[in-house]
Design an enzyme around this catalytic site. Structure first.
Site, PDB file in Angstrom:
ATOM      1  N   CYS A 185     -35.555  27.878   8.367  1.00 43.84           N
ATOM      2  CA  CYS A 185     -36.229  28.867   7.525  1.00 43.84           C
ATOM      3  C   CYS A 185     -37.403  28.182   6.812  1.00 43.84           C
ATOM      4  CB  CYS A 185     -35.256  29.461   6.509  1.00 43.84           C
ATOM      5  SG  CYS A 185     -34.725  28.290   5.227  1.00 43.84           S
ATOM      6  N   HIS A 229       0.844  -1.192   0.000  1.00 44.81           N
ATOM      7  CA  HIS A 229       0.000   0.000   0.000  1.00 44.81           C
ATOM      8  C   HIS A 229       0.882   1.245   0.000  1.00 44.81           C
ATOM      9  CE1 HIS A 229      -3.719  -2.217   1.887  1.00 44.81           C
ATOM     10  NE2 HIS A 229      -3.323  -2.741   0.737  1.00 44.81           N
ATOM     11  N   HIS A 254     -28.000  25.434   3.587  1.00 45.13           N
ATOM     12  CA  HIS A 254     -28.321  25.513   4.999  1.00 45.13           C
ATOM     13  C   HIS A 254     -28.017  24.197   5.708  1.00 45.13           C
ATOM     14  CE1 HIS A 254     -31.268  29.169   4.621  1.00 45.13           C
ATOM     15  NE2 HIS A 254     -30.068  29.405   4.139  1.00 45.13           N
ATOM     16  N   CYS A 275      -2.584  -0.038   7.796  1.00 47.93           N
ATOM     17  CA  CYS A 275      -1.790   1.148   7.475  1.00 47.93           C
ATOM     18  C   CYS A 275      -1.987   2.238   8.524  1.00 47.93           C
ATOM     19  CB  CYS A 275      -2.156   1.670   6.092  1.00 47.93           C
ATOM     20  SG  CYS A 275      -1.588   0.624   4.730  1.00 47.93           S
ATOM     21  N   GLU A 299     -29.731  22.442   7.750  1.00 44.69           N
ATOM     22  CA  GLU A 299     -30.807  21.454   7.732  1.00 44.69           C
ATOM     23  C   GLU A 299     -30.789  20.636   6.446  1.00 44.69           C
ATOM     24  OE1 GLU A 299     -32.250  25.022  10.115  1.00 44.69           O
ATOM     25  OE2 GLU A 299     -31.112  24.644   8.285  1.00 44.69           O
TER      26      GLU A 299
END
EC number: 3.5.4.38
Length: 383
Positions: free
Chosen positions: A287, A65, A257, A100, A259
């Site tokens: 809102c 890796h 936003h 790793c 939300e």
């Protein structure tokens, strides 16, 4: 004298970069791992000492890796230059695997003069507990050396493009979904590493004084519970916080936003058909547009109940009242935060360093007044 480089390439093809560093959270057939690194000697000028690229295969032995190849190469160099301090930055297409991550953590513990920042395009097997634990050990901040891990945003993709890609003079052009995928991955990494909010950020943004001004950010803390034998059981793997994405040229042109970012995240959890309760603690109430979208969500997901506790009422002089009523009518519980909710958020989501929650002057009075105002809105009084 600089060491000889092996298993490295100087530059990446443009197509390879776009294919391998695609930040879509779930991808298949991306078996090659790319690690672009930059090493700087620590000092006033922070000169760059080297920039190269390692690559390896996901399913090969861990020693092949790219993270392990980097450690072997860099360790040999450190034997000759053990007194020098280095700042290392990685840009990787996949976050490190368990072996790793453990090896990197061990290396950093033995060599405190090396600092490592890891920018990842995607999270590798983030749903597996052993992988989560390995990354937490790698990034833990308990007084010892650790790595800093972040999700690549537009700026990191651009830096990687400029430093490591054969762009032929062409600028980096992000994919349309880059910012949305970044938000999902950033929230997931926060859950995985159990990120906590800075105390000053919490007290500044969740202060419920009615005359607060200049607070243009929205923070949303959340927790998830599952109903089991008539008892709500916390799912701590789905607990964290996020904030709205501010407008910028290269990410969300109009912003997004908190939300809506949260609604983007929920399908990523792959909740089954059991009964769930999602609780949000927000610095501002939703809102009109966000309330409408949240109402649609609970209407389309009857097995998920939604509770919203807000520190303040977002009053944009528009249709916010209508939005709150729609959200309430469609089944969401909406309430203002009181002392108990503020204390819970402080204990659960804030890096409080053992300090108890200290309420500000007028907290209870402001909460009571806001609760009366919210009650009038939901009952459509005076409108």
């Amino acid at each position: 004298m600089k060491p000889q480089f092996r298993n490295t390439v100087e530059r990446m093809y443009r197509g390879t970069f776009f294919y391998s560093f695609n930040n879509r959270p779930i991808l298949s057939r991306r078996n090659t791992v790319w690690l672009c690194y930059e090493v700087k000697t620590r000092g006033p000028s922070m000169p760059t000492w080297g920039t190269k690229i390692f690559r390896g295969q996901v399913y090969s032995k861990a020693k092949y890796h790219p993270e392990m190849r980097f450690l072997r190469w860099f360790s040999k160099w450190r034997q000759l230059h053990h007194d020098q301090e280095y700042k290392v930055t990685w840009y990787v297409s996949w976050s490190p695997c368990t072996r790793c991550a453990n090896s990197v953590a061990t290396f950093l513990a033995k060599d405190p003069k090396v600092t490592l920042t890891i920018f990842v395009a995607r999270l590798y097997y983030f749903w597996k507990p052993d992988y989560q634990q390995a990354l937490r050990i790698l990034c833990q901040k308990r007084g010892g050396p650790h790595a800093t891990m972040k999700i690549m945003n537009y700026n990191e993709f651009q830096d990687c493009w400029n430093k490591f890609v054969d762009g032929r003079g062409k600028p980096f052009k992000p994919r349309n979904n880059l910012p949305k995928h970044y938000t999902l991955l950033q929230a997931t990494l926060g859950e995985l590493l159990r990120h906590l909010m800075d105390p000053g950020t919490f007290t500044s943004n969740f202060n419920n004084k009615p005359w607060v001004s200049g607070q243009h950010e929205t923070y949303l803390c959340y927790k998830v519970e599952r109903l089991h034998n008539d008892t709500w059981v916390p799912l701590n793997q789905h607990r964290g916080f996020l904030r709205n994405q501010a407008p910028n040229i290269h990410g969300f042109p109009k912003g997004r936003h908190a939300e809506l970012c949260f609604l983007d995240l929920i399908p990523f959890w792959k909740l089954d058909g059991q009964q769930y309760r999602v609780t949000c603690f927000t610095s501002w109430s939703p809102c009109f547009s966000c309330a409408q979208e949240m109402a649609k969500f609970i209407s389309n997901n009857e097995h998920v109940s939604l509770c919203i506790f807000a520190a303040r009422i977002y009053d944009d002089q528009g249709r916010y009242q209508e939005g709150l009523r729609t959200l309430h009518r469609d089944g969401a519980k909406i309430a203002m935060m009181n002392y108990s909710e503020f204390e819970y958020c402080w204990d659960t989501f804030v890096d409080r360093q053992g300090r108890p929650f200290q309420p500000w002057d007028g907290l209870d009075e402001h909460s009571q007044a806001l609760s009366e105002r919210l009650r009038a809105i939901l009952q459509n009084q005076g409108n």
